[in-house]
Scaffold this motif. Structure first.
Motif, short mmCIF file in Angstrom:
data_model
loop_
_atom_site.label_atom_id
_atom_site.label_comp_id
_atom_site.label_asym_id
_atom_site.label_seq_id
_atom_site.Cartn_x
_atom_site.Cartn_y
_atom_site.Cartn_z
N PHE A 164 0.68 -1.01 -0.12
CA PHE A 164 0.10 0.23 -0.04
C PHE A 164 1.24 0.88 -0.33
O PHE A 164 2.24 1.11 0.95
CB PHE A 164 -1.16 -0.04 1.40
N ASP A 165 0.34 2.54 -1.16
CA ASP A 165 1.29 3.78 -0.34
C ASP A 165 0.94 4.03 0.82
O ASP A 165 -0.67 3.45 1.56
CB ASP A 165 0.92 4.79 -1.35
N THR A 190 -7.12 3.03 2.88
CA THR A 190 -6.81 1.62 3.90
C THR A 190 -6.07 1.70 4.50
O THR A 190 -6.31 0.68 5.64
CB THR A 190 -7.34 0.47 2.56
N PHE A 191 -4.52 1.50 4.25
CA PHE A 191 -3.40 0.81 4.94
C PHE A 191 -3.84 2.42 6.41
O PHE A 191 -2.75 1.81 6.83
CB PHE A 191 -2.42 1.71 4.30
N VAL A 192 -3.99 3.43 5.71
CA VAL A 192 -3.71 4.48 7.15
C VAL A 192 -4.55 4.30 8.20
O VAL A 192 -4.93 4.16 9.07
CB VAL A 192 -4.80 6.06 6.76
N THR A 193 -5.77 3.59 7.92
CA THR A 193 -7.16 2.75 8.56
C THR A 193 -6.43 2.19 8.99
O THR A 193 -6.99 2.00 10.73
CB THR A 193 -8.81 2.42 8.08
N ILE A 207 -5.10 -1.55 14.46
CA ILE A 207 -4.27 -1.98 15.13
C ILE A 207 -3.52 -0.66 16.03
O ILE A 207 -3.56 -1.85 17.13
CB ILE A 207 -3.10 -2.36 13.85
N ASP A 208 -2.95 0.01 15.96
CA ASP A 208 -2.28 0.52 16.84
C ASP A 208 -3.81 0.83 18.54
O ASP A 208 -2.71 0.43 19.61
CB ASP A 208 -2.22 1.94 16.81
N GLU A 209 -4.53 1.06 17.73
CA GLU A 209 -5.63 1.32 19.21
C GLU A 209 -5.52 0.19 19.83
O GLU A 209 -6.04 -0.13 20.70
CB GLU A 209 -6.65 2.09 18.07
N LYS A 266 -13.77 -1.83 17.29
CA LYS A 266 -12.52 -2.27 16.73
C LYS A 266 -11.91 -3.02 15.56
O LYS A 266 -11.89 -2.94 14.61
CB LYS A 266 -11.40 -1.08 17.21
N VAL A 267 -12.09 -4.45 16.32
CA VAL A 267 -11.93 -5.19 15.50
C VAL A 267 -12.82 -4.94 14.38
O VAL A 267 -12.72 -6.21 13.51
CB VAL A 267 -11.57 -6.96 16.43
N GLU A 268 -13.69 -5.33 15.16
CA GLU A 268 -14.75 -5.53 13.94
C GLU A 268 -14.53 -4.50 12.44
O GLU A 268 -15.66 -4.82 11.36
CB GLU A 268 -16.07 -4.92 14.10
N GLU A 269 -14.67 -3.41 12.97
CA GLU A 269 -13.84 -2.53 11.60
C GLU A 269 -13.04 -3.37 11.20
O GLU A 269 -13.08 -3.01 10.13
CB GLU A 269 -13.10 -1.24 12.18
#
Length: 497
Positions: free
Chosen positions: A191-192, A197-200, A205-207, A239-242
């Motif tokens: 991904f760029d 999608t990459f940023v999301t 993951i971080d949260e 968040k996992v659901e997202e």
């Protein structure tokens, strides 16, 4: 108020009954020659003895009194703890089949329901793990092809760091490159760094990883029936659901375009295997396990390497003399223009020692619980089937009998008197076991990534603290999440001529 009293009395009676049963059970267990340990208090067990955020450190303190094999009660849960290299090695290598199962940790059970690679057990785990390891090999893990992909990603990471022109940037930006390697395996493409999608995914993951270190999340795991009182597990599930929405989208796309002769991603391989076994009544590749396996690779495959790379750069800023020695070795072996390869580590003992010492010193993953698959005797103690067991990796990586200065960052732990790299038997940052057992399936990938990313970055830059911050002021205490992370900090990267 009058209406509340009967409910309060009922709840109090229930707690007292549970406490009585708990004490009775504990007394009964003491007659079975189970490992010794502190006497549990009603309801809380031994939680009063633990720092909830750094349970590993508290457990090491308890082991000083009760020895390398002891019992603690985490709320109502009886847990056997193994500390020190000898005890952990004997359990995970010599009797590994007995300690190969996973307990049903409430938060992970709510996420995975016993599916996936990481927290499944028995035949489902064996089948899914075997498939995952074979697929990762097919996708280039352990081969030159993936090494070339890592080198390509290094270019993008170097360009990102150059864009700050020597000014401060957050250490968390170092996550982008290792995460993209995992994403390339999972989705079949990189991904760029600005891709939505990459940023999301990076944010989610971080949260999630931070929430997994919350004290209230630990309390939920100890007392899941009181979940209505706690918030972090609900936030994690949301968040996992997202994340699962994004994964399901890619799984559906793969089902439409799948080509068995050209499987370019882990998701493609999962979908193809599912279609192959769709008529089998006992297949392990049903929808829930396909999604859970993809989720495991996404979460676990990004966190460990990314966080270790952050620690490595932070420690180079903290210890500039060590960074200068790494610079000197890179110049001598590679020169300024030759990119590192994994094979180069054989000629770079000091750099290799520094990378190993980073992993030892930070004790990234203090422990991941196991449970016994059968009744067993271990070190003369009886441990019943289904008992949760904590092989405490922190105690191995800081074992005073194995390391000269365990509490110091000291690359000489991995060097002999002549400066040659020495592999240490107590170096177990990824746990241990043979390939059939619970050793980390991503260990070989992480090892290659760490060497190439770290060496490539130090070759291009000198890392320094931000203006106004002294080396001595850099914070190397850990922030507890799913892993032991460095506290949020900034670095400056000065381009080397």
């Amino acid at each position: 108020m009058a209406a509340f009293m009967p409910l309060f009395i009922c709840g109090l009676c229930t707690l007292l009954l549970l406490a009585a049963l708990y004490v009775s059970k504990s007394l009964k267990q003491s007659t079975l020659n189970m490992p010794p340990g502190p006497f549990p208090l009603p309801v809380i067990g031994n939680l009063h003895l633990l720092d909830i955020r750094r349970q590993d450190r508290s457990l090491m303190t308890i082991s000083e009194k009760y020895g390398p094999v002891f019992t603690v009660h985490l709320g109502f849960q009886r847990t056997v703890v193994l500390t020190g290299y000898e005890a952990v090695k004997e359990a995970l290598l010599n009797t590994a089949d007995i300690f190969a199962d996973r307990p049903a940790i409430p938060i992970f059970y709510h996420i995975q329901h016993g599916n996936g690679v990481f927290f499944s057990s028995r035949e489902l785990w064996k089948t899914t793990r075997r498939f995952t390891m074979a697929t990762m090999r097919d996708l280039g893990v352990g081969k030159r092809l993936l090494e070339e992909r890592i080198l390509e990603e290094l270019h993008f990471l170097v360009d990102l760091i150059k864009s700050f022109k020597g000014g401060p940037f957050r250490l968390r930006f170092l996550n982008t490159a290792p995460t993209n390697i995992t994403f390339a395996i999972l989705f079949g493409k990189r991904f760029d760094y600005k891709d939505p999608t990459f940023v999301t995914l990076l944010r989610l993951i971080d949260e999630v990883m931070l929430l997994l270190g919350s004290p209230f999340l630990h309390l939920f795991n100890f007392y899941p029936f009181l979940g209505f009182l706690f918030k972090p597990h609900k936030m994690i599930l949301k968040k996992v659901e997202e994340v699962c929405v994004i994964l399901n989208k890619h799984i559906k796309e793969s089902k439409k375009t799948i080509n068995g002769n050209n499987l370019t991603s882990y998701i493609d391989a999962l979908v193809f295997k599912q279609q192959e076994e769709k008529d089998k009544s006992n297949t392990s590749f049903y929808d829930a396990n396909v999604l859970a396996s993809a989720l495991d690779l996404l979460m676990a495959g990004t966190e460990t390497t990314s966080t270790t790379l952050q620690w490595a750069i932070l420690l180079m800023m903290k210890y500039p003399d060590i960074q200068r020695k790494v610079h000197a070795e890179i110049e001598r072996v590679l020169g300024p223009g030759c990119l590192p390869t994994f094979e180069d580590r054989k000629n770079m003992p000091f750099t290799n020692a520094v990378i190993h010492e980073v992993q030892r010193f930070v004790t990234l993953l203090p422990h991941v619980p196991r449970c016994t698959s059968t009744d067993t005797y271990f070190k003369g103690y009886f441990i019943p089937k289904g008992t949760t067991v904590i092989p405490l990796l922190t105690s191995v990586l800081l074992d005073k009998t194995q390391w000269e200065t365990p509490d110091e960052f000291n690359p000489n732990h991995f060097l002999d008197a002549d400066g040659n790299f020495v592999k240490k038997k107590a170096f177990l940052p990824f746990s241990t076991g043979n390939k059939r057992r619970r050793n980390c399936i991503g260990e070989s990938l992480a090892t290659v990534e760490l060497f190439i990313f770290f060496t490539g970055l130090i070759q291009k830059f000198t890392f320094k603290p931000p203006p106004g911050v002294k080396e001595s002021e850099l914070d190397t205490t850990a922030e507890a999440g799913f892993t032991m992370r460095p506290h949020p900090q900034c670095a400056c990267a000065v381009l080397r001529e």
